[in-house]
Design a protein around this motif. Sequence first.
Motif, PDB file in Angstrom:
ATOM      1  N   VAL A  17      -2.804  -7.849  -9.610  1.00  0.00           N
ATOM      2  CA  VAL A  17      -2.912  -6.618  -8.684  1.00  0.00           C
ATOM      3  C   VAL A  17      -1.317  -5.898  -8.429  1.00  0.00           C
ATOM      4  O   VAL A  17      -0.942  -5.208  -8.187  1.00  0.00           O
ATOM      5  CB  VAL A  17      -3.525  -6.995  -7.258  1.00  0.00           C
ATOM      6  N   THR A  18      -0.435  -7.918  -9.130  1.00  0.00           N
ATOM      7  CA  THR A  18       1.126  -7.671  -8.795  1.00  0.00           C
ATOM      8  C   THR A  18       1.710  -6.610 -10.242  1.00  0.00           C
ATOM      9  O   THR A  18       2.926  -6.024 -10.133  1.00  0.00           O
ATOM     10  CB  THR A  18       1.234  -8.697  -8.838  1.00  0.00           C
ATOM     11  N   ILE A  33       1.254  -3.398  -8.489  1.00  0.00           N
ATOM     12  CA  ILE A  33       2.203  -3.012  -7.635  1.00  0.00           C
ATOM     13  C   ILE A  33       3.587  -2.312  -8.155  1.00  0.00           C
ATOM     14  O   ILE A  33       4.656  -1.649  -7.911  1.00  0.00           O
ATOM     15  CB  ILE A  33       2.281  -4.914  -6.963  1.00  0.00           C
ATOM     16  N   GLU A  34       3.313  -3.735  -9.563  1.00  0.00           N
ATOM     17  CA  GLU A  34       4.755  -3.202 -10.327  1.00  0.00           C
ATOM     18  C   GLU A  34       5.013  -1.276 -11.044  1.00  0.00           C
ATOM     19  O   GLU A  34       6.130  -0.904 -11.194  1.00  0.00           O
ATOM     20  CB  GLU A  34       5.131  -4.336 -11.364  1.00  0.00           C
ATOM     21  N   VAL A  64       2.983   0.751  -9.523  1.00  0.00           N
ATOM     22  CA  VAL A  64       3.806   1.784  -8.438  1.00  0.00           C
ATOM     23  C   VAL A  64       4.673   1.676  -7.688  1.00  0.00           C
ATOM     24  O   VAL A  64       5.274   2.755  -8.067  1.00  0.00           O
ATOM     25  CB  VAL A  64       2.574   2.229  -6.912  1.00  0.00           C
ATOM     26  N   MET A  65       5.491   1.070  -7.775  1.00  0.00           N
ATOM     27  CA  MET A  65       7.174   1.120  -7.620  1.00  0.00           C
ATOM     28  C   MET A  65       7.793   1.912  -8.869  1.00  0.00           C
ATOM     29  O   MET A  65       8.947   2.239  -8.678  1.00  0.00           O
ATOM     30  CB  MET A  65       7.293  -0.724  -6.685  1.00  0.00           C
ATOM     31  N   GLY A  70       8.425  -5.810  -5.099  1.00  0.00           N
ATOM     32  CA  GLY A  70       6.934  -5.680  -4.638  1.00  0.00           C
ATOM     33  C   GLY A  70       5.885  -6.455  -4.884  1.00  0.00           C
ATOM     34  O   GLY A  70       5.427  -6.418  -4.056  1.00  0.00           O
ATOM     35  N   ALA A  71       6.285  -7.275  -6.304  1.00  0.00           N
ATOM     36  CA  ALA A  71       5.675  -7.711  -6.741  1.00  0.00           C
ATOM     37  C   ALA A  71       5.519  -8.870  -6.132  1.00  0.00           C
ATOM     38  O   ALA A  71       3.779 -10.022  -5.962  1.00  0.00           O
ATOM     39  CB  ALA A  71       5.323  -7.937  -8.131  1.00  0.00           C
ATOM     40  N   LEU A  90       3.499  -9.654  -3.076  1.00  0.00           N
ATOM     41  CA  LEU A  90       2.136  -9.459  -3.044  1.00  0.00           C
ATOM     42  C   LEU A  90       1.545 -11.600  -3.544  1.00  0.00           C
ATOM     43  O   LEU A  90       1.388 -12.256  -2.919  1.00  0.00           O
ATOM     44  CB  LEU A  90       1.225  -8.995  -3.391  1.00  0.00           C
TER      45      LEU A  90
END
Length: 490
Positions: free
Chosen positions: A389-390, A393-394, A396-397, A424-425, A428
């Motif tokens: 998931v991280t 997130i990376e 998307v960011m 961002g990573a 979480l």
Amino acid sequence: MATSLTTGRPWRVILAFSIPLLLGNVVQQLYQFVDAIVVGRHLGVGSLAAVGATGPLLFLLLGFAWGLTSGFAISIAQAYGAGDEVAVRRSVATGVILTGITSVILTVGAPLISHPLLALLQTPSELMAEATVFTQISFIGAGATMFFNYLSAIIRAIGDSRTPLVFLTVSCALNAGLVVLMVGPLEWGVAGAALATVVAQAVSVLLCLEFVRRRLPLLHLRRSDWRVTRADVAEHLRLGLPMGFQASIIAIGTLTVQVALNTIGAEAVAAYTTGARVDSLGVAFLSSLGLAVSMYTAQNLGGRRPDRIRRGVVEATWMAVAAGAAIGIVIIAFGVPMVRLFIGDGSDEVVRLAHLMLIVNGCGYWALGVLFVLRGALQGLGHTLVPTVTGVIELVMRVAAAVALGAWIGFPGVALSNPLAWVGAIVLLVPAYISAHRALGRMPVNPAEATETSAIAIVGPVDGSMVVDAVVTQPVRVVKRSPLARLKRR
């Protein structure tokens, strides 16, 4: 030689294990320096940009392969930490089979789609021909790359981070010599640069196999070890696929950055390529520390030492923050002369943009260090969901920053995509690891390992490997043995 990471002061064990990894990363980056210098100075900035334009695509597929083999090694490290030699060999055999299948798929399929994918990435037309050739040759040699990564991961999983450094050094030295020969006197262009890498890694595979044959009887596979079960395959894929997908997810974000750069122009591509070479040297220690934490955590999980995991990860996090700040200062201060190594005189705009990228990244290295350590710890514990998931997130960011900020302020906006993705990573990762940290605190310690006098491993004076040269008494908890399934299911 094989070394247990389940004894000794955690920060010292992690640091001692990570130093050869760091040196290996530095050696690899120095080779890439030579590669870029030879290509840039002999073939020109255009060829350097063409090679740089292939980076995200190669990372997308070969990065998946690297993550996959690294995930396989976690099972080996856990089995080694538990002292189960049969499980070690079966894990190695399972990984060999899966690595071979993946290598065949990449070797046959990836070269056929190289040109369409580069076109999809909006690679500038003037770079397309050389970029396609470089990509296709690199993919044809994917088998050598994958097995070198897997064999190195196996050796590291049993606590030996020095031997892969030796083979990597040999590979990089041979690689550098072949690049100079093939790009220079033989005039094979970027094809020569790609071919040099394939040949050097194939030689390293043979060296690794010979080392295992001569020095590591623990890894000598028997006929029964090849009778892998569906459960063996499922467990390896459970650990390997998320790490592979995580690398690919990150690569997709990098591809988006590459598209944004391609729309800005060849100068932006050259600047980012050059800056990335210097940046990768700065990141080397942080990534090495993360890999060391992953192997350390996996071995101690197998050895039922949650107390050591808790302490080691905290100490490694502080090391990562301090190192990230120090490395960032150095990269920012000396970025310009390092960039000049690649392109020589002229191209002042390329130098300015590359240094800007280094300033932006250097300010965020502390976050990258935390990311590597916490993600490595969770992966070593067998967690798959949060690290994956991280990666999302990376993605998307990085995509949001590259597209939105790139369109708004140009190259500086694209450069900002990296530190924003890192921050961002860790938003979480921090609470996820805190939860795992608390779960570890509720787990019992293995009484076979935790005695009232536990041996502390000291760095040996002869070869630097971890050996027990002294025994220091230290009070530790002694409780009943308990399985780790509760933690591993998280």
